[in-house]
Design a protein around this motif. Structure first.
Motif, mmCIF file in Angstrom:
data_model
loop_
_atom_site.group_PDB
_atom_site.id
_atom_site.type_symbol
_atom_site.label_atom_id
_atom_site.label_comp_id
_atom_site.label_asym_id
_atom_site.label_seq_id
_atom_site.Cartn_x
_atom_site.Cartn_y
_atom_site.Cartn_z
ATOM 1 N N ARG A 6 0.844 -1.195 0.000
ATOM 2 C CA ARG A 6 0.000 0.000 0.000
ATOM 3 C C ARG A 6 0.875 1.240 0.000
ATOM 4 N NH1 ARG A 6 -4.337 0.042 4.581
ATOM 5 N NH2 ARG A 6 -2.742 1.521 5.154
ATOM 6 N N ARG A 7 0.316 2.303 -0.533
ATOM 7 C CA ARG A 7 1.046 3.566 -0.497
ATOM 8 C C ARG A 7 1.195 4.025 0.952
ATOM 9 N NH1 ARG A 7 -1.874 7.265 -4.820
ATOM 10 N NH2 ARG A 7 -0.679 8.871 -3.794
ATOM 11 N N PRO A 8 2.301 4.686 1.246
ATOM 12 C CA PRO A 8 2.473 5.214 2.598
ATOM 13 C C PRO A 8 1.386 6.243 2.900
ATOM 14 C CG PRO A 8 4.441 5.582 1.246
ATOM 15 C CD PRO A 8 3.414 4.972 0.373
ATOM 16 N N LEU A 9 0.948 6.275 4.136
ATOM 17 C CA LEU A 9 -0.075 7.221 4.551
ATOM 18 C C LEU A 9 0.574 8.391 5.281
ATOM 19 C CD1 LEU A 9 -2.783 4.751 5.900
ATOM 20 C CD2 LEU A 9 -2.582 5.742 3.614
ATOM 21 N N PRO A 10 -0.022 9.575 5.173
ATOM 22 C CA PRO A 10 0.504 10.714 5.928
ATOM 23 C C PRO A 10 0.475 10.403 7.423
ATOM 24 C CG PRO A 10 -1.262 11.395 4.441
ATOM 25 C CD PRO A 10 -1.217 9.909 4.406
ATOM 26 N N GLU A 11 1.439 10.936 8.124
ATOM 27 C CA GLU A 11 1.489 10.811 9.577
ATOM 28 C C GLU A 11 1.422 12.214 10.161
ATOM 29 O OE1 GLU A 11 4.662 8.347 11.020
ATOM 30 O OE2 GLU A 11 4.299 6.840 9.476
ATOM 31 N N ARG A 25 -11.478 15.654 4.100
ATOM 32 C CA ARG A 25 -12.795 16.158 3.681
ATOM 33 C C ARG A 25 -12.756 16.714 2.254
ATOM 34 N NH1 ARG A 25 -11.847 18.772 8.435
ATOM 35 N NH2 ARG A 25 -11.961 20.815 7.407
ATOM 36 N N HIS A 26 -11.614 16.519 1.564
ATOM 37 C CA HIS A 26 -11.405 17.012 0.200
ATOM 38 C C HIS A 26 -11.438 18.539 0.130
ATOM 39 C CE1 HIS A 26 -12.363 12.972 -1.948
ATOM 40 N NE2 HIS A 26 -11.579 12.818 -0.890
ATOM 41 N N VAL A 27 -10.804 19.167 1.118
ATOM 42 C CA VAL A 27 -10.670 20.623 1.157
ATOM 43 C C VAL A 27 -9.177 20.938 1.188
ATOM 44 C CG1 VAL A 27 -11.121 22.711 2.502
ATOM 45 C CG2 VAL A 27 -12.850 20.899 2.391
ATOM 46 N N LEU A 28 -8.724 21.748 0.219
ATOM 47 C CA LEU A 28 -7.323 22.160 0.196
ATOM 48 C C LEU A 28 -7.157 23.380 1.087
ATOM 49 C CD1 LEU A 28 -4.486 21.680 -0.988
ATOM 50 C CD2 LEU A 28 -5.112 23.282 -2.811
ATOM 51 N N THR A 29 -6.230 23.308 2.025
ATOM 52 C CA THR A 29 -5.969 24.423 2.924
ATOM 53 C C THR A 29 -4.491 24.785 2.886
ATOM 54 O OG1 THR A 29 -5.601 22.953 4.815
ATOM 55 C CG2 THR A 29 -7.838 23.800 4.510
ATOM 56 N N LEU A 30 -4.206 26.016 3.275
ATOM 57 C CA LEU A 30 -2.831 26.486 3.424
ATOM 58 C C LEU A 30 -2.681 27.058 4.830
ATOM 59 C CD1 LEU A 30 -2.291 28.420 0.070
ATOM 60 C CD2 LEU A 30 -1.607 26.076 0.617
ATOM 61 N N ALA A 31 -1.447 27.047 5.323
ATOM 62 C CA ALA A 31 -1.161 27.610 6.637
ATOM 63 C C ALA A 31 -1.061 29.124 6.509
ATOM 64 C CB ALA A 31 0.146 27.034 7.171
ATOM 65 N N LYS A 32 -1.839 29.843 7.320
ATOM 66 C CA LYS A 32 -1.834 31.311 7.318
ATOM 67 C C LYS A 32 -1.181 31.806 8.605
ATOM 68 C CE LYS A 32 -4.853 35.297 6.813
ATOM 69 N NZ LYS A 32 -6.251 35.707 6.600
ATOM 70 N N PHE A 125 -8.463 15.079 -4.932
ATOM 71 C CA PHE A 125 -7.915 14.302 -3.813
ATOM 72 C C PHE A 125 -7.948 12.825 -4.137
ATOM 73 C CE2 PHE A 125 -9.047 18.322 -2.117
ATOM 74 C CZ PHE A 125 -8.052 18.584 -1.196
ATOM 75 N N GLU A 126 -6.926 12.126 -3.648
ATOM 76 C CA GLU A 126 -6.866 10.673 -3.759
ATOM 77 C C GLU A 126 -7.161 10.099 -2.387
ATOM 78 O OE1 GLU A 126 -3.750 8.875 -6.494
ATOM 79 O OE2 GLU A 126 -2.739 10.678 -5.713
ATOM 80 N N ASP A 127 -8.203 9.288 -2.290
ATOM 81 C CA ASP A 127 -8.535 8.621 -1.036
ATOM 82 C C ASP A 127 -7.662 7.385 -0.901
ATOM 83 O OD1 ASP A 127 -10.679 10.333 -0.102
ATOM 84 O OD2 ASP A 127 -11.827 9.561 -1.811
ATOM 85 N N LEU A 128 -6.813 7.360 0.125
ATOM 86 C CA LEU A 128 -5.887 6.247 0.319
ATOM 87 C C LEU A 128 -6.383 5.224 1.322
ATOM 88 C CD1 LEU A 128 -2.443 8.092 0.333
ATOM 89 C CD2 LEU A 128 -3.727 7.155 -1.598
ATOM 90 N N ALA A 129 -7.201 5.663 2.248
ATOM 91 C CA ALA A 129 -7.756 4.796 3.291
ATOM 92 C C ALA A 129 -8.959 5.535 3.861
ATOM 93 C CB ALA A 129 -6.704 4.528 4.370
ATOM 94 N N PRO A 130 -9.800 4.860 4.627
ATOM 95 C CA PRO A 130 -10.927 5.587 5.239
ATOM 96 C C PRO A 130 -10.423 6.768 6.071
ATOM 97 C CG PRO A 130 -11.228 3.220 5.471
ATOM 98 C CD PRO A 130 -9.834 3.431 4.938
#
Length: 143
Positions: A6-11, A25-32, A125-130
């Motif tokens: 499986r592809r590595p998941l973000p930690e 939630r399929h929302v792209l955010t940036l750090a402000k 977005f690519e869903d990798l796992a629930p």
């Protein structure tokens, strides 16, 4: 028979948890930065714009519209979970509403898709796992 890799998941850690929660939630955010109001990605211990060492980043949604700055086709992968994806395209995208921010992500298009610098793309977005998704891009005409 060996299990399929499986592809590595973000930690997520403390500084990135809000980004990954929004991505799920399929929302792209940036750090402000709370000090200067500029946006960045990824967030860090200091703001790259005002150099504040206490930026108190908040994650704000952005449109996800952008333009391709450059790209590369990955034809061979030694990373676990990516071998079944090759060939695939990685794009360097400049966001329309935050042109100082660039995001490198997978383009969800065939590796032989006709691409050009400046082509419009939209975040996807690519869903990798629930409950786990990673940002990617699609050509805006295909969105």
């Amino acid at each position: 028979m060996e299990a399929e890799a499986r592809r590595p998941l973000p930690e997520p850690d403390e500084s990135s948890a809000a980004f990954w929660a929004a991505a799920a939630r399929h929302v792209l955010t940036l750090a402000k930065c709370s000090r200067c109001g500029e946006m960045t990605l990824p967030s860090d211990v200091s703001c790259p714009h005002c150099l504040s060492t206490d930026p108190q980043f908040t994650f704000e949604p952005v449109s996800g519209h952008g333009r391709i700055r450059t790209w590369t086709v990955i034809r061979q992968s030694f990373l676990r979970g990516f071998a079944d994806l090759v060939p695939f395209v990685l794009v360097d995208v400049e966001l329309k509403d935050q042109p100082q921010v660039r995001i490198v992500a997978r383009l969800l298009a065939p590796a032989d898709a006709p691409l050009a610098v400046g082509m419009p793309v939209q975040a996807a977005f690519e869903d990798l796992a629930p409950g786990v998704a990673v940002p990617a891009f699609v050509l805006e005409d295909a969105a």
